[in-house]
Design an enzyme around this catalytic site. Structure first.
Site, PDB file in Angstrom:
ATOM      1  N   LYS A 113       0.840  -1.199   0.000  1.00  0.00           N
ATOM      2  CA  LYS A 113       0.000   0.000   0.000  1.00  0.00           C
ATOM      3  C   LYS A 113       0.876   1.250   0.000  1.00  0.00           C
ATOM      4  CE  LYS A 113      -4.045   1.797   2.546  1.00  0.00           C
ATOM      5  NZ  LYS A 113      -4.885   1.606   3.754  1.00  0.00           N
ATOM      6  N   SER A 151      -9.799  -0.674   7.077  1.00  0.00           N
ATOM      7  CA  SER A 151      -9.241  -0.367   5.757  1.00  0.00           C
ATOM      8  C   SER A 151      -8.646  -1.556   5.020  1.00  0.00           C
ATOM      9  CB  SER A 151      -8.171   0.724   5.882  1.00  0.00           C
ATOM     10  OG  SER A 151      -8.776   1.987   5.897  1.00  0.00           O
ATOM     11  N   SER A 187      -9.638   1.677   2.878  1.00  0.00           N
ATOM     12  CA  SER A 187      -8.809   2.422   1.956  1.00  0.00           C
ATOM     13  C   SER A 187      -7.764   1.574   1.239  1.00  0.00           C
ATOM     14  CB  SER A 187      -8.093   3.540   2.712  1.00  0.00           C
ATOM     15  OG  SER A 187      -7.210   2.978   3.676  1.00  0.00           O
TER      16      SER A 187
END
Ligand SMILES: [Zn+2]
Lengths: 483, 481
Positions: free
Chosen positions: B79, B178, B154
């Site tokens: 990420k 997330s 996210s």
């Protein structure tokens, strides 16, 4: 006139080794700009602070030395304000509310007035551990005129103690004495070196005759503490005499001009958005930590240290001089433990040697400018046994030693009178012709005789004037005796 | 739908010479070039040549009989809020485009230490603030199972890269769900560890006290493998727990007769009907296998969401103060420093980030702090105590999301609905307990997940249960066709 003064003293823990939350150096002096930095003290995203154990130990020792209430655990908080030298735009500190827990609350400092030997006290409100910001440098035109600012982050993250007193102080002089005493104590605790440039700064709150409290910020030396406060008393008194009112405000100490000046008024209330730093879990103060800190604090009990010296019959002025110059105290203790007479040792070190260092422009706080204890012990012994008068030691030996503390004593000791007498006798016996020449008015023959005596003694540290005098005296007495 | 070999099997087969890491790398690169144009899972990709070179290096090492790491030859996506010194790290924000950190996150160091190949940095909502991965400065990520829909957020880029076969394993981060919400929306597995089990050093902070870097993969065994590599004490993170490295990879499938699952009313109800039906179906199935189901209550759960958002926004407003145009790429270009800061923050942050900063500042302000921030921390304490009480004796079964993956733009207009997507997941972050989301069913081609919550450091139990469930569902290793 009733004056009430409270102080907020920021001292860098310059001797802590590392910065507060990373491994960069606590003492950044002499380093190239922006070389004492890392992701943590630059506040780069993702880098995390880890509290340096040493900083907490030193702060804890300070808190104990100031007889504070120690919490079971300490909690760091974030204090937010935008400033270019604050890389995260928040400072990690210890606000006492909003979940923060400072390392000390409700302490007290006892400080000495060395002109009356009276101990005075002032309450300590709290002590915070916090990080120093970087340093902003404004070129051409200063803070208002410069088209740009340069920031050096070498200082960013250096551990600071913020020590806040209650408004118990009555005179500017006492304020100075308190700060001096505190710095000395911190030096003995191993927290700081008070003589480093910019290592501490003082903000002072002062209220005169019950008037509004005025804060004077940015005082950088102990002498300026007294000066700035005296200036404020004068300024405020004048305003009141002229019928004016003292407003609650913050002023800036201008050390160059020796005046305080108003800071630009802030249009908004200060809002620091305090909350506990989620990156730093509470740190428990364990019994083990307390024990270690107590040991450190005991070594910095100035009142006890002074008492120890007075017990040895060292005069208070000499004792205080030893205390305030730490290398001389260490040397005193070693010399006395080797058997040196305390009073004489104190006199040599605290008065004459220290004075001579000053005379020669040498730093008395640098241990390498002091001789080894064996040398001092020898001086004490020579004085007591009457081999030399104290005047000789003071006038001839100490200056030579101060300029070369590691010198072997025999190379700088003046010749004892008895040695010279023996040599003079021998030379007079051997050099009959030269003596005759001298008696017949050839004065340069005396120089020859002096040279012979020096050669016979075979050492450097002989004052030719002394030999000349001895020769003249001996020849005259021989004449008087009818020779 | 098709099934790929699990990453741990692949790594084993590389080591045994049964599979070729180079051939595999080409396959993954092919998937990326096929899907990326639509899905946009990655913000930056390692150059294909370099990836192949790395795979060749691993292959050579294996042929030469060298000892290789546990992840040798596996392609791991990371990420883009996790710092890498060799690829830009943007956190999905214009503010950090392009920012290359001078250091690697601890987890990245640990991946490299096990010979993983980091294939790229995945898309996310800006600074991880969002539940859909639509709020990235680099455009939205789409759900490979239905490109009209969001992959959740996210960590949507990580989940999407797994769902189309564009990576073998992935690191996400989980502040309030997330990693788990995207797992539920993409039929992948997301595993938020106990707070402090994985170092946060190098994770660009959003809500420090809540978040953990979280393994994501296409199977339970794979997230366990990844957790074992990245977990364990890190002296660079003061919140990291001084515990041994986790050993969950070797966990065995749970014996159903020795498992107790608690059905917490507040975490079972409130989802759309199809989801509730799927939830009960798998639980009844487990019960028939011998699992004991028990009922529990968590009344304070209704306050979890506001408490979560208050704390997260407060921390975020503080963490994001540092982006002032001095160190970072987005410059203000004003005529004074104050103006510089204003302009840099105005141009650099997106709307949602600005909104959250403002709300966070509000929650911390003098006069409001007690009412908001302090009150939220009190709720959090009570909630944590309750969750710890329940998880002492059982694993909590919870919904992962109240809805199926929404269409792009569908929920963005209504912030309250958007935030409510996190209703089931924030509990684990507030309580600091581990939570695992795995797929249980598909409904009209869209995945449905379930969430298991355990006790602190109870990761192994969750993996065991996850393996049991995976066997029942047969959904390990699924990717889109
Ligand atoms: Zn540093």
């Amino acid at each position: 006139m009733k004056v009430t003064i409270g102080l907020e003293i920021h001292v860098q823990m310059s001797e802590a080794g590392s910065k507060l939350f990373c491994n960069c150096k606590a003492n950044y002096r002499g380093l190239d700009v922006n070389t004492n930095v890392c992701p943590v003290c630059l506040g780069l995203p993702g880098a995390l602070p880890v509290v340096s154990r040493r900083s907490v130990e030193l702060a804890l020792a300070t808190a104990l030395a100031l007889k504070c209430e120690i919490p079971k655990f300490i909690v760091f908080t974030r204090k937010h304000y935008f400033y270019p030298d604050l890389p995260k735009n928040y400072q990690i500190s210890m606000f006492e509310r909003a979940g923060g827990v400072p390392i000390c609350r409700n302490g007290v400092i006892s400080f000495l007035d060395p002109s009356t030997w009276e101990w005075k006290t002032c309450r300590i409100r709290r002590i915070n551990i916090e990080e120093d910001p970087g340093r902003t440098v404004y070129e051409e035109g200063g803070i208002t005129g410069s088209p740009y600012a340069l920031v050096d982050y070498n200082r960013s993250g250096v551990p600071l103690l913020e020590i806040v007193t209650e408004p118990d102080i009555r005179t500017p002089r006492d304020a100075r004495l308190l700060v001096e005493h505190l710095l000395l104590m911190l030096e003995y605790l191993g927290v700081t070196n008070p003589r480093l440039e910019g290592v501490f700064r003082v903000d002072a709150n002062i209220s005169v005759n019950g008037g509004e409290r005025v804060e004077v910020k940015n005082i950088g030396s102990t002498l300026d503490v007294e000066k700035a406060l005296n200036y404020e008393i004068l300024r405020q008194t004048k305003i009141r005499e002229a019928g004016g009112l003292i407003e609650r405000e913050t002023r800036h100490w201008d050390a160059m001009r020796g005046v305080t000046r108003p800071l630009r008024h802030k249009e908004y209330e200060e809002e620091y958005l305090y909350f506990p730093d989620p990156d730093l879990p509470p740190i428990a103060i364990t019994g083990e930590m307390l024990e270690k800190a107590m040991g450190m604090a005991a070594k910095a009990d100035l009142r006890a240290l002074l008492g120890e010296l007075l017990k040895l019959n060292v005069p208070p002025e000499h004792a205080w001089s030893l205390l305030t110059t730490r290398p001389s105290l260490e040397l005193f203790r070693k010399t006395v433990s080797l058997g040196g007479d305390p009073q004489l040792t104190a006199r040599i070190l605290a008065v004459d040697y220290k004075g001579e260092l000053r005379e020669q422009g040498k730093d008395p706080y640098d241990p390498s400018n002091w001789p080894p204890p064996e040398t001092v012990l020898e001086l004490v012994k020579l004085t007591i046994s009457g081999v030399y008068t104290y005047d000789t030691i003071k006038g001839l030996v100490i200056p030579a030693l101060a300029s070369n503390p590691q010198a072997r004593l025999e190379t700088i000791l003046p010749e004892r009178a008895s040695d010279i007498d023996v040599a003079v006798e021998e030379v007079l016996r051997e050099e009959v012709k030269a003596v005759r020449d001298y008696l017949q008015g050839k004065t340069q023959a005396l120089n020859y005789l002096v040279g012979r005596v020096i050669k016979k003694i075979g050492r450097k540290a002989v004052d030719p004037r002394v030999i000349r005098e001895a020769l003249e005296k001996r020849i005259k007495s021989a004449m008087g005796a009818g020779g | 739908m098709r099934r790929l070999k699990q990453a741990w099997e692949l790594a084993r087969d590389f080591r045994e010479g049964v599979e070729d890491p180079v051939e595999h790398a080409y396959k993954v690169l092919e998937a990326i070039s096929r899907w990326e144009g639509v899905v946009n899972a990655y913000i930056s990709l390692e150059s294909p040549d370099l990836v192949v070179e790395e795979a060749e290096r691993v292959a050579r090492g294996i042929r030469a009989g060298e000892r290789v790491g546990k992840l040798a030859g596996l392609l791991v996506s990371v990420k883009d809020n996790i710092c890498t010194s060799f690829l830009p790290t943007t956190a999905g924000s214009r503010m950090l485009d392009p920012y290359i950190p001078p250091f690697n996150a601890t987890v990245v160091e640990r991946l490299l230490g096990e010979d993983a190949i980091i294939i790229g940095k995945t898309n996310l909502d800006e600074f991880a603030m969002g539940s859909t991965t639509e709020l990235s400065a680099f455009g939205p990520t789409r759900n490979p199972w239905d490109p009209e829909r969001v992959p959740g957020g996210s960590s949507g880029g990580s989940a999407a890269s797994l769902a189309y076969g564009g990576s073998d394993l992935s690191l996400g981060s989980d502040t309030g769900g997330s990693a788990r919400l995207p797992a539920a929306y993409t039929a992948t597995v997301g595993f938020k560890p106990t707070y402090g089990l994985v170092s946060r050093y190098g994770l660009i902070p959003y809500g420090n006290s809540l978040e953990q870097i979280s393994p994501m993969a296409r199977s339970v065994r794979d997230v366990a493998l990844l957790l074992d590599v990245i977990g364990g004490w890190d002296p660079l993170d003061a919140t990291s727990l001084r515990v041994d490295k986790p050993r969950t990879f070797t966990a065995s499938k749970a014996d159903p007769r020795r498992v107790t699952i608690c059905i917490v009313k507040e975490l079972a109800e409130g989802a759309d009907e199809v989801i509730e039906r799927a939830y009960w179906r798998i639980l009844k199935r487990l019960e028939s296998e011998g699992v004991e189901l028990r009922e529990e209550e968590l009344p304070i759960a209704s306050k979890a969401l506001p408490a979560y958002y208050t704390i997260a926004f407060a921390e975020a407003s503080s963490n994001l103060a540092r982006y002032d145009g001095v160190f970072y790429p987005m410059k203000g270009g004003g005529s004074s420093w104050e103006e510089d800061v204003e302009l840099a923050r105005m141009k650099g942050f997106g709307r949602e980030v600005k909104k959250r900063i403002l709300m966070g500042v509000y929650a911390l302000s003098e006069g409001y702090r007690d009412e908001y921030y302090v009150a939220a921390t009190k709720i959090r304490r009570v909630l944590r105590d309750e969750v710890l009480r329940i998880t002492r004796n059982c694993i909590i079964a919870s919904q992962a999301s109240p809805i199926l993956p929404p269409r792009l733009g569908e929920r963005l207009d209504d912030p309250l609905k958007l935030y409510a997507m996190d209703v089931y997941t924030v509990i684990a972050n507030l309580a600091g307990v581990p939570a695992l989301v795995q797929p249980i069913e598909f409904h009209n081609g869209l995945p449905i997940g379930i969430q298991w919550m355990g006790k602190p450091l109870g990761e192994e139990e969750l993996v065991s249960l996850g393996l049991l469930v995976e066997e029942l569902t047969g959904l390990a290793g699924v990717v889109v066709d």
